[in-house]
Design a protein around this motif. Structure first.
Motif, PDB file in Angstrom:
ATOM      1  N   TYR A  27      19.154  53.323  29.360  1.00 28.31           N
ATOM      2  CA  TYR A  27      19.069  51.883  29.573  1.00 28.31           C
ATOM      3  C   TYR A  27      20.275  51.164  28.984  1.00 28.31           C
ATOM      4  O   TYR A  27      20.311  49.938  28.954  1.00 28.31           O
ATOM      5  CB  TYR A  27      17.792  51.322  28.928  1.00 28.31           C
ATOM      6  CG  TYR A  27      16.514  51.999  29.372  1.00 28.31           C
ATOM      7  CD1 TYR A  27      16.346  52.464  30.666  1.00 28.31           C
ATOM      8  CD2 TYR A  27      15.471  52.177  28.480  1.00 28.31           C
ATOM      9  CE1 TYR A  27      15.176  53.085  31.062  1.00 28.31           C
ATOM     10  CE2 TYR A  27      14.287  52.792  28.870  1.00 28.31           C
ATOM     11  CZ  TYR A  27      14.143  53.243  30.155  1.00 28.31           C
ATOM     12  OH  TYR A  27      12.976  53.853  30.539  1.00 28.31           O
ATOM     13  N   GLU A  29      24.412  50.176  28.636  1.00 28.92           N
ATOM     14  CA  GLU A  29      25.535  49.895  29.536  1.00 28.92           C
ATOM     15  C   GLU A  29      26.824  50.049  28.746  1.00 28.92           C
ATOM     16  O   GLU A  29      27.033  49.305  27.791  1.00 28.92           O
ATOM     17  CB  GLU A  29      25.401  48.470  30.078  1.00 28.92           C
ATOM     18  CG  GLU A  29      26.445  48.101  31.101  1.00 28.92           C
ATOM     19  CD  GLU A  29      26.420  48.980  32.344  1.00 28.92           C
ATOM     20  OE1 GLU A  29      27.519  49.379  32.768  1.00 28.92           O
ATOM     21  OE2 GLU A  29      25.350  49.290  32.862  1.00 28.92           O
ATOM     22  N   TRP A 102      16.395  43.268  24.850  1.00 29.61           N
ATOM     23  CA  TRP A 102      15.034  43.025  25.302  1.00 29.61           C
ATOM     24  C   TRP A 102      14.066  43.088  24.128  1.00 29.61           C
ATOM     25  O   TRP A 102      13.140  42.295  24.039  1.00 29.61           O
ATOM     26  CB  TRP A 102      14.629  44.048  26.344  1.00 29.61           C
ATOM     27  CG  TRP A 102      15.320  43.927  27.673  1.00 29.61           C
ATOM     28  CD1 TRP A 102      16.204  42.963  28.066  1.00 29.61           C
ATOM     29  CD2 TRP A 102      15.176  44.802  28.772  1.00 29.61           C
ATOM     30  NE1 TRP A 102      16.615  43.198  29.353  1.00 29.61           N
ATOM     31  CE2 TRP A 102      16.006  44.327  29.811  1.00 29.61           C
ATOM     32  CE3 TRP A 102      14.432  45.945  28.996  1.00 29.61           C
ATOM     33  CZ2 TRP A 102      16.086  44.950  31.045  1.00 29.61           C
ATOM     34  CZ3 TRP A 102      14.513  46.569  30.221  1.00 29.61           C
ATOM     35  CH2 TRP A 102      15.336  46.082  31.234  1.00 29.61           C
ATOM     36  N   GLU A 126      11.645  47.854  34.433  1.00 28.62           N
ATOM     37  CA  GLU A 126      12.875  48.023  35.206  1.00 28.62           C
ATOM     38  C   GLU A 126      12.481  48.235  36.657  1.00 28.62           C
ATOM     39  O   GLU A 126      11.699  49.133  36.973  1.00 28.62           O
ATOM     40  CB  GLU A 126      13.637  49.243  34.678  1.00 28.62           C
ATOM     41  CG  GLU A 126      14.990  49.443  35.279  1.00 28.62           C
ATOM     42  CD  GLU A 126      16.050  48.559  34.647  1.00 28.62           C
ATOM     43  OE1 GLU A 126      16.944  48.131  35.388  1.00 28.62           O
ATOM     44  OE2 GLU A 126      15.987  48.320  33.441  1.00 28.62           O
ATOM     45  N   THR A 127      12.981  47.378  37.558  1.00 25.24           N
ATOM     46  CA  THR A 127      12.716  47.541  38.985  1.00 25.24           C
ATOM     47  C   THR A 127      14.049  47.751  39.702  1.00 25.24           C
ATOM     48  O   THR A 127      15.102  47.452  39.133  1.00 25.24           O
ATOM     49  CB  THR A 127      12.010  46.301  39.582  1.00 25.24           C
ATOM     50  OG1 THR A 127      12.921  45.200  39.603  1.00 25.24           O
ATOM     51  CG2 THR A 127      10.751  45.942  38.799  1.00 25.24           C
ATOM     52  N   ALA A 129      15.454  46.032  41.988  1.00 28.34           N
ATOM     53  CA  ALA A 129      16.182  44.785  42.220  1.00 28.34           C
ATOM     54  C   ALA A 129      16.741  44.204  40.927  1.00 28.34           C
ATOM     55  O   ALA A 129      17.894  43.789  40.874  1.00 28.34           O
ATOM     56  CB  ALA A 129      15.269  43.766  42.886  1.00 28.34           C
ATOM     57  N   ASN A 130      15.918  44.139  39.883  1.00 26.40           N
ATOM     58  CA  ASN A 130      16.319  43.562  38.602  1.00 26.40           C
ATOM     59  C   ASN A 130      15.203  43.823  37.587  1.00 26.40           C
ATOM     60  O   ASN A 130      14.076  44.108  37.962  1.00 26.40           O
ATOM     61  CB  ASN A 130      16.572  42.054  38.722  1.00 26.40           C
ATOM     62  CG  ASN A 130      15.448  41.332  39.407  1.00 26.40           C
ATOM     63  OD1 ASN A 130      15.545  41.043  40.588  1.00 26.40           O
ATOM     64  ND2 ASN A 130      14.359  41.060  38.699  1.00 26.40           N
ATOM     65  N   PRO A 131      15.517  43.696  36.311  1.00 22.79           N
ATOM     66  CA  PRO A 131      14.454  43.852  35.313  1.00 22.79           C
ATOM     67  C   PRO A 131      13.458  42.694  35.412  1.00 22.79           C
ATOM     68  O   PRO A 131      13.799  41.598  35.860  1.00 22.79           O
ATOM     69  CB  PRO A 131      15.188  43.800  33.968  1.00 22.79           C
ATOM     70  CG  PRO A 131      16.629  43.771  34.276  1.00 22.79           C
ATOM     71  CD  PRO A 131      16.816  43.473  35.713  1.00 22.79           C
ATOM     72  N   VAL A 132      12.236  42.967  34.981  1.00 23.28           N
ATOM     73  CA  VAL A 132      11.171  41.976  35.020  1.00 23.28           C
ATOM     74  C   VAL A 132      10.605  41.810  33.612  1.00 23.28           C
ATOM     75  O   VAL A 132      10.361  42.785  32.912  1.00 23.28           O
ATOM     76  CB  VAL A 132      10.061  42.415  36.000  1.00 23.28           C
ATOM     77  CG1 VAL A 132       8.856  41.509  35.922  1.00 23.28           C
ATOM     78  CG2 VAL A 132      10.604  42.473  37.420  1.00 23.28           C
ATOM     79  N   PRO A 144      11.215  37.625  37.026  1.00 25.41           N
ATOM     80  CA  PRO A 144      12.505  38.311  37.134  1.00 25.41           C
ATOM     81  C   PRO A 144      13.430  37.886  35.996  1.00 25.41           C
ATOM     82  O   PRO A 144      13.545  36.692  35.695  1.00 25.41           O
ATOM     83  CB  PRO A 144      13.050  37.853  38.488  1.00 25.41           C
ATOM     84  CG  PRO A 144      11.844  37.382  39.241  1.00 25.41           C
ATOM     85  CD  PRO A 144      10.905  36.832  38.214  1.00 25.41           C
ATOM     86  N   VAL A 146      16.518  37.140  35.428  1.00 28.42           N
ATOM     87  CA  VAL A 146      17.774  36.752  36.052  1.00 28.42           C
ATOM     88  C   VAL A 146      18.086  35.313  35.639  1.00 28.42           C
ATOM     89  O   VAL A 146      17.174  34.531  35.349  1.00 28.42           O
ATOM     90  CB  VAL A 146      17.719  36.871  37.596  1.00 28.42           C
ATOM     91  CG1 VAL A 146      17.523  38.324  38.030  1.00 28.42           C
ATOM     92  CG2 VAL A 146      16.607  36.003  38.173  1.00 28.42           C
ATOM     93  N   ARG A 148      18.780  32.679  37.209  1.00 29.47           N
ATOM     94  CA  ARG A 148      18.125  31.641  38.018  1.00 29.47           C
ATOM     95  C   ARG A 148      16.786  31.224  37.410  1.00 29.47           C
ATOM     96  O   ARG A 148      16.387  30.075  37.508  1.00 29.47           O
ATOM     97  CB  ARG A 148      17.924  32.161  39.442  1.00 29.47           C
ATOM     98  CG  ARG A 148      17.158  31.228  40.321  1.00 29.47           C
ATOM     99  CD  ARG A 148      17.062  31.773  41.732  1.00 29.47           C
ATOM    100  NE  ARG A 148      16.116  30.965  42.474  1.00 29.47           N
ATOM    101  CZ  ARG A 148      15.257  31.443  43.327  1.00 29.47           C
ATOM    102  NH1 ARG A 148      15.231  32.740  43.585  1.00 29.47           N
ATOM    103  NH2 ARG A 148      14.434  30.660  43.961  1.00 29.47           N
TER     104      ARG A 148
END
Length: 168
Positions: A27, A29, A102, A126-127, A129-132, A144, A146, A148
């Protein structure tokens, strides 16, 4: 479950070959960053814990493969599968500006931009598309993780502000 002083950075997801190597979902980076920690705490069911020292490893597709001290065959590697890999929180580098771990968000209060309380951060999923961010209050919500939707994180105040319809 990790203690408050540990952060999950990966998971042993399978075995690799017959000489005791394991497949790891990292997990971090970059993913190889997980190999830089001298000692992994492997968390198993029922609070079973073990320590593992990575001796070598490399990227293998979307995963890592690693050879661990004392793990010399496929059966020993198989015994470690489905365990989370945690490291002490104190060993992590400080997050950069506008970044967070997180684990630092778990337990924080989540409110909408209008001030409506949704609950507290329970955990993350972890999905593709993006983490939830899983928030538990009067009901469970999956938000989500993100920009936004996550407008601000204030660790000192213990609050995450989200742009989210409380009826959703």
């Amino acid at each position: 479950m990790p203690s408050q002083r540990e952060v999950v950075l990966g998971r042993v997801v399978g075995v690799f070959g017959v000489k005791g190597w394991v497949k790891v979902k990292s997990y971090t980076e970059p993913a190889e960053g997980l190999l830089g920690y001298a000692c992994w705490r492997l968390l198993g069911p029922g609070d079973r814990r073990a320590e593992a020292r990575p001796l070598e490893g490399r990227r293998h597709g979307s995963l890592l493969v690693a050879r661990l001290e004392g793990v010399a065959d496929r059966d020993a590697a198989a015994a470690l599968t489905h365990r989370d890999i945690a490291v002490p929180r104190a060993e992590l580098p400080p997050p950069g500006p506008g970044q967070f771990y997180w684990a630092d968000l778990e337990g924080l209060e989540v409110v909408t931009t209008e001030g409506v309380g949704l609950g507290r951060v329970d955990h993350f999923v972890e999905t593709p598309a993006n983490p939830v961010m899983v928030v538990r209050g009067e009901r469970e919500r999956w938000l989500p993780l993100v920009p936004r939707h996550v407008r601000s994180v204030d660790l000192d105040a213990g609050r995450v502000v989200v742009d989210w319809d409380p009826e959703f």
